[in-house]
Design an enzyme around this catalytic site. Sequence first.
Site, PDB file in Angstrom:
ATOM      1  N   LYS A 308      51.910 -36.811  20.852  1.00 60.13           N
ATOM      2  CA  LYS A 308      52.782 -37.168  21.976  1.00 60.13           C
ATOM      3  C   LYS A 308      52.843 -38.681  22.200  1.00 60.13           C
ATOM      4  CE  LYS A 308      52.732 -32.824  24.479  1.00 60.13           C
ATOM      5  NZ  LYS A 308      52.626 -32.167  25.760  1.00 60.13           N
ATOM      6  N   ASP A 349      57.691 -32.063  30.195  1.00 57.61           N
ATOM      7  CA  ASP A 349      56.560 -31.347  30.814  1.00 57.61           C
ATOM      8  C   ASP A 349      56.532 -31.552  32.328  1.00 57.61           C
ATOM      9  OD1 ASP A 349      55.472 -30.152  28.565  1.00 57.61           O
ATOM     10  OD2 ASP A 349      54.193 -31.863  28.080  1.00 57.61           O
TER      11      ASP A 349
HETATM   12  P1  NAP Z   1      43.319 -31.980  27.598  1.00 55.34           P
HETATM   13  O1  NAP Z   1      44.041 -33.260  27.554  1.00 55.34           O
HETATM   14  O2  NAP Z   1      42.313 -31.662  26.556  1.00 55.34           O
HETATM   15  O3  NAP Z   1      42.568 -31.911  29.033  1.00 55.34           O
HETATM   16  C1  NAP Z   1      41.718 -30.842  29.340  1.00 55.34           C
HETATM   17  C2  NAP Z   1      41.254 -30.955  30.788  1.00 55.34           C
HETATM   18  O4  NAP Z   1      40.499 -29.783  31.061  1.00 55.34           O
HETATM   19  C3  NAP Z   1      40.348 -32.151  31.044  1.00 55.34           C
HETATM   20  O5  NAP Z   1      40.559 -32.614  32.339  1.00 55.34           O
HETATM   21  C4  NAP Z   1      38.932 -31.537  30.920  1.00 55.34           C
HETATM   22  O6  NAP Z   1      37.949 -32.204  31.650  1.00 55.34           O
HETATM   23  C5  NAP Z   1      39.191 -30.172  31.527  1.00 55.34           C
HETATM   24  N1  NAP Z   1      38.202 -29.185  31.056  1.00 55.34           N
HETATM   25  C6  NAP Z   1      38.120 -28.648  29.823  1.00 55.34           C
HETATM   26  N2  NAP Z   1      37.089 -27.782  29.779  1.00 55.34           N
HETATM   27  C7  NAP Z   1      36.505 -27.790  31.004  1.00 55.34           C
HETATM   28  C8  NAP Z   1      35.402 -27.121  31.576  1.00 55.34           C
HETATM   29  N3  NAP Z   1      34.690 -26.251  30.856  1.00 55.34           N
HETATM   30  N4  NAP Z   1      35.095 -27.353  32.861  1.00 55.34           N
HETATM   31  C9  NAP Z   1      35.825 -28.228  33.582  1.00 55.34           C
HETATM   32  N5  NAP Z   1      36.881 -28.918  33.105  1.00 55.34           N
HETATM   33  C10 NAP Z   1      37.225 -28.694  31.824  1.00 55.34           C
HETATM   34  O7  NAP Z   1      44.308 -30.743  27.629  1.00 55.34           O
HETATM   35  P2  NAP Z   1      45.817 -30.716  28.186  1.00 55.34           P
HETATM   36  O8  NAP Z   1      46.748 -31.081  27.100  1.00 55.34           O
HETATM   37  O9  NAP Z   1      45.871 -31.467  29.440  1.00 55.34           O
HETATM   38  O10 NAP Z   1      46.036 -29.148  28.445  1.00 55.34           O
HETATM   39  C11 NAP Z   1      45.358 -28.473  29.504  1.00 55.34           C
HETATM   40  C12 NAP Z   1      45.923 -27.070  29.650  1.00 55.34           C
HETATM   41  O11 NAP Z   1      47.268 -27.133  30.077  1.00 55.34           O
HETATM   42  C13 NAP Z   1      45.999 -26.294  28.333  1.00 55.34           C
HETATM   43  O12 NAP Z   1      44.798 -25.635  28.117  1.00 55.34           O
HETATM   44  C14 NAP Z   1      47.169 -25.358  28.530  1.00 55.34           C
HETATM   45  O13 NAP Z   1      46.722 -24.076  28.922  1.00 55.34           O
HETATM   46  C15 NAP Z   1      47.955 -25.970  29.646  1.00 55.34           C
HETATM   47  N6  NAP Z   1      49.308 -26.346  29.201  1.00 55.34           N
HETATM   48  C16 NAP Z   1      50.356 -25.749  29.818  1.00 55.34           C
HETATM   49  C17 NAP Z   1      51.649 -26.083  29.436  1.00 55.34           C
HETATM   50  C18 NAP Z   1      52.812 -25.386  30.077  1.00 55.34           C
HETATM   51  O14 NAP Z   1      53.956 -25.642  29.694  1.00 55.34           O
HETATM   52  N7  NAP Z   1      52.567 -24.519  31.028  1.00 55.34           N
HETATM   53  C19 NAP Z   1      51.880 -27.043  28.448  1.00 55.34           C
HETATM   54  C20 NAP Z   1      50.778 -27.642  27.844  1.00 55.34           C
HETATM   55  C21 NAP Z   1      49.500 -27.282  28.243  1.00 55.34           C
HETATM   56  P3  NAP Z   1      37.159 -33.471  31.035  1.00 55.34           P
HETATM   57  O15 NAP Z   1      38.055 -34.651  31.236  1.00 55.34           O
HETATM   58  O16 NAP Z   1      35.909 -33.523  31.811  1.00 55.34           O
HETATM   59  O17 NAP Z   1      36.928 -33.159  29.579  1.00 55.34           O
END
Ligand code: NAP
Length: 517
Positions: A308, A349
């Site tokens: 991205k 998004d």
């Molecule tokens: P990312 O950049 O890897 O960020 C993950 C986030 O989750 C970070 O803030 C991380 O905290 C937190 N996290 C992960 N495991 C955790 C745990 N065990 N306990 C507490 N916090 C935890 O991922 P992303 O790209 O933002 O995506 C996040 C989610 O968004 C995806 O899993 C997906 O389900 C959803 N999503 C939805 C759409 C949609 O169109 N609806 C599109 C894309 C993604 P830390 O900073 O502490 O690591």
Amino acid sequence: MTYLAVPIAAKDFKEALRQIRVAVTRGAEMLELRSDYLDSLNTELITKLITAAKAESEKPLPLIVTCRSKSQDGSIAYPDKLRIEVLSAAVKANVEFIDFEYESFRDINNQEKIRLALSQAKRTRLILSAHNFEGPFDDVGGMYRHIMATYPAAIPKLVYTANQINDCFDALDLLSRTSDKAIIFCMGRAGLATRILAKKLGSFVTFAAAERKTATAPGQLTIEQLKDLYRYDSIDEDTQLFGVIGDPIEHSLSPLVHNACFAEADLNCIYLPILLAGNRDEFYDFMYCVIGRRWLGFKGFSITIPHKQNALDFVTQRRGYIEPLAEIIGAANTLLLGPDDKTKVYNTDYKGATDAIVAAGIKRLRGVDTAVIGAGGVARAVVAGLTTAGANVTIYNRTVRKAQRLAAEFNCQFAPLDELKNLNAKLLVNCTSLGMYPNVDATPVPTEYLKKDMAVFDTVYNPPLTRLLKDAKRHHAKTISGLDMFINQAAAQFNLFTGKDPDIELIREVASEHLKC
Ligand code: NAP
């Protein structure tokens, strides 16, 4: 014309006949009899199989008979003598094509026997094939010329494994240059798109399996996938191309959704999965390869992890158009290629998220106390959208320093996760991956912190009804599913691709069916 050929790879006559019937029923246009899979192979057996295959459909399908050598991924190591006898029997039985490996054909004894058999052929043509299962050929164009020089009447078949998407361009270039019949594509997960593009670029044959269990090569699709998902029957030389670039890409819903929308809108467009391993350099290489080959017809891409930011940087470097909020977010999920190679990037998004919130009845976000949990990529887009709309955002994250950084950029508050016990927000948005399949029992917020007057939005969409949303419903809170965000961002992307609004309910249906909700 490109024939859709289905390999028949069976141990015995009965199973081969079953596979032939399945292939004919599912729309095979040609059959490849892989006799190297047959136990106790002999010339009578192959002749009997050819007769049976021809009798299976009203208009007999063209046949390729091959008996692949072990070194070219043959199943049983039959000696050259028997392999050539089998191919000679196939010529006598009047099949349309026999396929012999170029490396075996270079043996003068083998060559003489194959030439002799073909000299008595009524219609059989020789396919001379070369496969590289490890990676690209050193010089695929040189290999093509060697084959044609050795036997000018041959149909060359050149197939190699693409270890990454940028390996595919040599095959596509060669295919686009050849005016005679040739079979050229790439194997492996990164080569998948070339099996589909084979039709647009006029490969003589592309291969697909009738059933998943009978696939004979890495990356081979099923007929059903090729026809139903990738709109194979509608592909022609004018078909415009779109795709999703990312790594991993196998589980992306985007090809299902966009291809269904293209079909519904009756547009001559297809949408491909583009597995792009690596980072910035590989992304830039891919984009330059695509831009330098307008004849391929790529018009736009969805961009996902880990590219991205690369997409944004690429368009910045080319002085293309950058949607202001994409620049603020620091990530783009949509890239368009204009007719003059002008590039444009957007981020759908944040719009997907804010549209989902508004559609749930929260029409005014200005001044609304909002808790965003998470500080990763999705949180950035959500926070950018919410703060632009005037919401009063607090970011909670496991790694507090990341929450602090994000909060500083967007001028909002931050807190550690244990501060959620004092939660008093009217809107709560989960932007962590907690609750996502397969860990569906996880939730970022203990149920006792949820309140009736809250709206709870979970960006996780697999499953659409997460543990957090179930808990929120139990508290009679308003709930917003990540599926709505996904649907909205896909719809916005489709609009950028085509200038048309897609059928939202179709997107919901396709995505829900896949997520089995
Ligand atoms: P990312 O950049 O890897 O960020 C993950 C986030 O989750 C970070 O803030 C991380 O905290 C937190 N996290 C992960 N495991 C955790 C745990 N065990 N306990 C507490 N916090 C935890 O991922 P992303 O790209 O933002 O995506 C996040 C989610 O968004 C995806 O899993 C997906 O389900 C959803 N999503 C939805 C759409 C949609 O169109 N609806 C599109 C894309 C993604 P830390 O900073 O502490 O690591």
